[in-house]
Design a protein around this motif. Structure first.
Motif, mmCIF file in Angstrom:
data_model
loop_
_atom_site.group_PDB
_atom_site.id
_atom_site.type_symbol
_atom_site.label_atom_id
_atom_site.label_comp_id
_atom_site.label_asym_id
_atom_site.label_seq_id
_atom_site.Cartn_x
_atom_site.Cartn_y
_atom_site.Cartn_z
ATOM 1 N N CYS A 6 4.117 43.525 24.967
ATOM 2 C CA CYS A 6 2.936 42.669 24.872
ATOM 3 C C CYS A 6 3.259 41.298 25.437
ATOM 4 C CB CYS A 6 2.418 42.576 23.435
ATOM 5 S SG CYS A 6 3.578 41.883 22.242
ATOM 6 N N ALA B 190 -3.968 38.751 24.338
ATOM 7 C CA ALA B 190 -2.683 39.334 24.741
ATOM 8 C C ALA B 190 -2.918 40.490 25.689
ATOM 9 C CB ALA B 190 -1.901 39.801 23.510
ATOM 10 N N HIS C 57 -2.504 43.760 15.342
ATOM 11 C CA HIS C 57 -1.621 42.788 15.982
ATOM 12 C C HIS C 57 -1.131 43.354 17.312
ATOM 13 C CE1 HIS C 57 1.873 40.190 16.656
ATOM 14 N NE2 HIS C 57 1.334 39.346 15.783
ATOM 15 N N GLN C 58 -0.922 42.476 18.277
ATOM 16 C CA GLN C 58 -0.530 42.905 19.616
ATOM 17 C C GLN C 58 0.772 43.707 19.612
ATOM 18 O OE1 GLN C 58 -1.410 39.868 18.571
ATOM 19 N NE2 GLN C 58 -0.219 38.220 19.530
ATOM 20 N N LYS C 59 1.704 43.369 18.708
ATOM 21 C CA LYS C 59 2.947 44.142 18.615
ATOM 22 C C LYS C 59 2.671 45.547 18.077
ATOM 23 C CE LYS C 59 6.145 40.252 18.148
ATOM 24 N NZ LYS C 59 7.180 39.603 17.288
ATOM 25 N N ALA D 267 -6.200 38.741 20.268
ATOM 26 C CA ALA D 267 -4.927 39.003 19.605
ATOM 27 C C ALA D 267 -4.816 38.098 18.378
ATOM 28 C CB ALA D 267 -3.777 38.779 20.577
ATOM 29 N N ASN E 119 1.753 37.490 25.268
ATOM 30 C CA ASN E 119 0.807 36.574 24.638
ATOM 31 C C ASN E 119 0.307 35.537 25.626
ATOM 32 O OD1 ASN E 119 0.888 37.653 21.971
ATOM 33 N ND2 ASN E 119 2.843 36.626 21.608
ATOM 34 N N VAL F 39 -1.292 44.017 26.626
ATOM 35 C CA VAL F 39 -0.388 45.052 26.131
ATOM 36 C C VAL F 39 -0.343 46.147 27.184
ATOM 37 C CG1 VAL F 39 0.047 46.757 24.324
ATOM 38 C CG2 VAL F 39 -0.873 44.509 23.725
#
Length: 241
Positions: free
Chosen positions: A224, A233, A206-208, A161, A226, A235
């Motif tokens: 997600c 991460a 990005h994890q988001k 991540a 972290n 998800v």
């Protein structure tokens, strides 16, 4: 620095890369994560909510470590399928499960994550560990994973991540860029493959954003989580009833 392959070339490149490093992949994972990969996999399986006697799919299963964690959760009555593109990684997975207590619960098959060879709504959950950044089309793979999971089932990814703290982020990538390829050369004799792992991790969404891809694939309750400051991460999302 490795020039990452385009979508049209990525499948073959990834298959060749992981075939080349399969033998030492587990050792390198342990070294790169300081042994934390084991606890991360256990947490991913917990987030997948797989019950005893359940059915699970592990996409991009590699050497079978996450597959075995799913099998532990499902117990002897469970049915776990591990699927991977790399025949050499699957061969290491077969060796890894040879003396595993729940080996009879595991089926390992070679296949394409972009086109899963399963009917709709057949698994209680689907997981992927360090795999989505290696596929040509992340949305397509998540969509396929959602398709084969039963309504109410979870789709869960564990992957590299983007660290959330600016100073830590820069130090982390600097270390990753220099140390990991050097370790790859020392322990596997393949610096180029670990250059790719660095570059693919840094270029990964990005994890988001990945959670947003899960939502676009039709999953609900997407989020997600972290770990280690966003170095990795989890998800996840749930298939709607």
């Amino acid at each position: 620095m490795v020039n990452l392959p385009g979508k049209e070339d990525k499948a073959q490149y990834v298959q060749e890369t992981f075939n080349a490093i399969a033998k030492n992949y587990d050792l390198m994972n342990t070294l790169m994560t300081l042994g934390l990969d084991k606890s991360w996999r256990r947490l991913e399986v917990k987030r997948a909510e797989l019950k005893e006697g359940g059915t699970g799919l592990d996409v991009c299963c590699g050497t079978g470590m996450l597959t075995m964690e799913l099998a532990r959760a499902a117990g002897p009555a469970g049915r776990i399928t591990g699927l991977d593109f790399s025949e050499n990684m699957l061969e290491v997975a077969r060796q890894n499960i040879r003396d595993f207590a729940f080996k009879d619960s595991i089926r390992l098959i070679q296949g394409d994550a972009m086109s899963l060879p399963f009917e709709n709504n057949v698994f209680d959950c689907a997981t992927v560990g360090w795999g989505l950044r290696n596929v040509p089309d992340i949305f397509k793979v998540v969509q396929e994973m959602a398709r084969v999971v039963k309504p109410g089932g979870k789709v869960v990814s564990l992957d590299m991540a983007q660290p959330v703290t600016p100073v830590f982020r820069e130090l982390y990538w600097l270390c990753f860029n220099r140390v990991i390829p050097a370790m790859g050369k020392l322990f596997s004799g393949n610096k180029k493959a670990y250059d790719y792992l660095h570059d693919s991790a840094k270029a990964f969404v990005h994890q988001k954003e990945l959670a947003g891809i899960f939502a676009r694939a039709g999953l609900v309750e997407t989020r997600c989580l972290n770990l280690c400051g966003g170095v990795v991460a989890i998800v996840e999302g749930r298939k709607a009833f």
